[in-house]
Design an enzyme around this catalytic site. Structure first.
Site, short mmCIF file in Angstrom:
data_model
loop_
_atom_site.label_atom_id
_atom_site.label_comp_id
_atom_site.label_asym_id
_atom_site.label_seq_id
_atom_site.Cartn_x
_atom_site.Cartn_y
_atom_site.Cartn_z
N HIS A 15 50.59 81.23 56.83
CA HIS A 15 52.01 81.51 56.60
C HIS A 15 52.40 82.73 57.41
CE1 HIS A 15 51.52 79.55 52.37
NE2 HIS A 15 51.53 78.66 53.34
N ASP B 135 50.06 76.87 47.86
CA ASP B 135 49.98 76.00 49.03
C ASP B 135 48.51 75.80 49.40
OD1 ASP B 135 50.75 74.44 51.18
OD2 ASP B 135 51.09 76.15 52.50
N SER C 66 47.31 82.69 53.62
CA SER C 66 48.60 83.38 53.56
C SER C 66 48.32 84.87 53.51
CB SER C 66 49.40 82.88 52.35
OG SER C 66 50.72 83.36 52.40
#
Length: 187
Positions: free
Chosen positions: A39, A132, A12
Site C-alpha cells: 500500500h 487486506d 502495508s
C-alpha cells in the site's frame, strides 16, 4: 517446496523496513518471480523500485500492463492500480474500486494469482494496519498454494498478519531474520 512458480509479498504500514532487510540476501539465481504489492500513496513512492533495486542483484521493476511475468525478476505493483495475474502469466492493471480502502489491493493479486499458479504459488503477508490480504490467503489455500505471514510479534504494525493468523490457514509464520532463507529455499 522446490516447484514454486511465483512468490507474492503483500504488505502495508511497516512492510518496507522488512523488504529492505530481506532483499539483500536473496539468491541471484531465483527460479521464480517475486511480485511485491504494498500500500502506498498515489505518486508518492514512484522511487520504490529504485530504492529496492539498490538492495538486491535481481532485476527490480515496476509492473507494466500486459507484461509477461519472468523468473528472477522482482516486480513492484504501481500505486493506485490493482495488479491482476492473467491466465497467460502476464500482468493486468486495473483501476476499479478500492478493496479494503486500498489500491493496489493485496487481496486482488493473491486471488488472481491463486487461480493461475495454484499449488505452485507462495504468498507472504507482512506488517500492516488493515485486513487486506486475508481473503487472498484464504483463496491461495483453497487452490492448494502455500501461505506465510510475518510473525506478528516482529511486525511494526501487527494487525494484518494477526488477522491472517485468525482467519486463514497459515503454513508458515516467519520472523524477519528467517524470511530470506525461506525465499531462497523455494528455488
Amino acid at each position: 517446496m522446490k516447484d514454486c512458480e511465483a512468490l507474492i509479498i503483500g504488505g502495508s504500514a511497516g512492510s518496507l523496513d522488512v523488504l529492505l532487510k530481506v532483499l539483500p540476501g536473496l539468491s541471484p539465481a531465483l527460479s521464480f518471480p517475486i511480485i511485491i504489492v504494498v500500500h502506498r500513496k498515489h505518486g508518492a513512492d514512484s522511487l520504490l523500485p529504485e530504492l529496492l533495486s539498490g538492495r538486491t542483484s535481481l532485476i527490480v521493476k515496476e509492473i507494466d500492463e500486459k507484461e509477461p511475468i519472468l523468473a528472477g525478476t522482482i516486480y513492484v505493483a504501481p500505486s493506485d492500480y490493482h495488479t491482476l495475474i492473467e491466465k497467460d502469466k502476464s500482468f493486468s492493471l486495473d483501476y476499479s474500486e478500492k478493496i479494503n480502502y486500498s489500491r493496489p489491493a493485496i487481496d486482488a493479486t493473491f486471488q488472481t494469482a491463486a487461480e493461475v499458479y495454484r499449488t505452485k504459488l507462495v504468498c507472504l503477508l507482512l506488517s500492516g494496519s488493515n485486513s487486506d490480504g486475508v481473503n487472498g490467503l484464504i483463496s491461495v489455500k483453497a487452490w492448494g498454494g502455500i501461505t506465510a505471514i510475518q510473525d506478528p510479534a516482529t511486525a511494526q504494525v501487527s494487525y494484518m498478519p494477526q488477522q491472517a493468523a485468525i482467519h486463514a490457514k497459515i503454513d508458515y509464520t516467519l520472523r524477519i531474520e528467517d524470511m530470506t532463507e525461506f525465499i531462497n529455499l523455494l528455488s
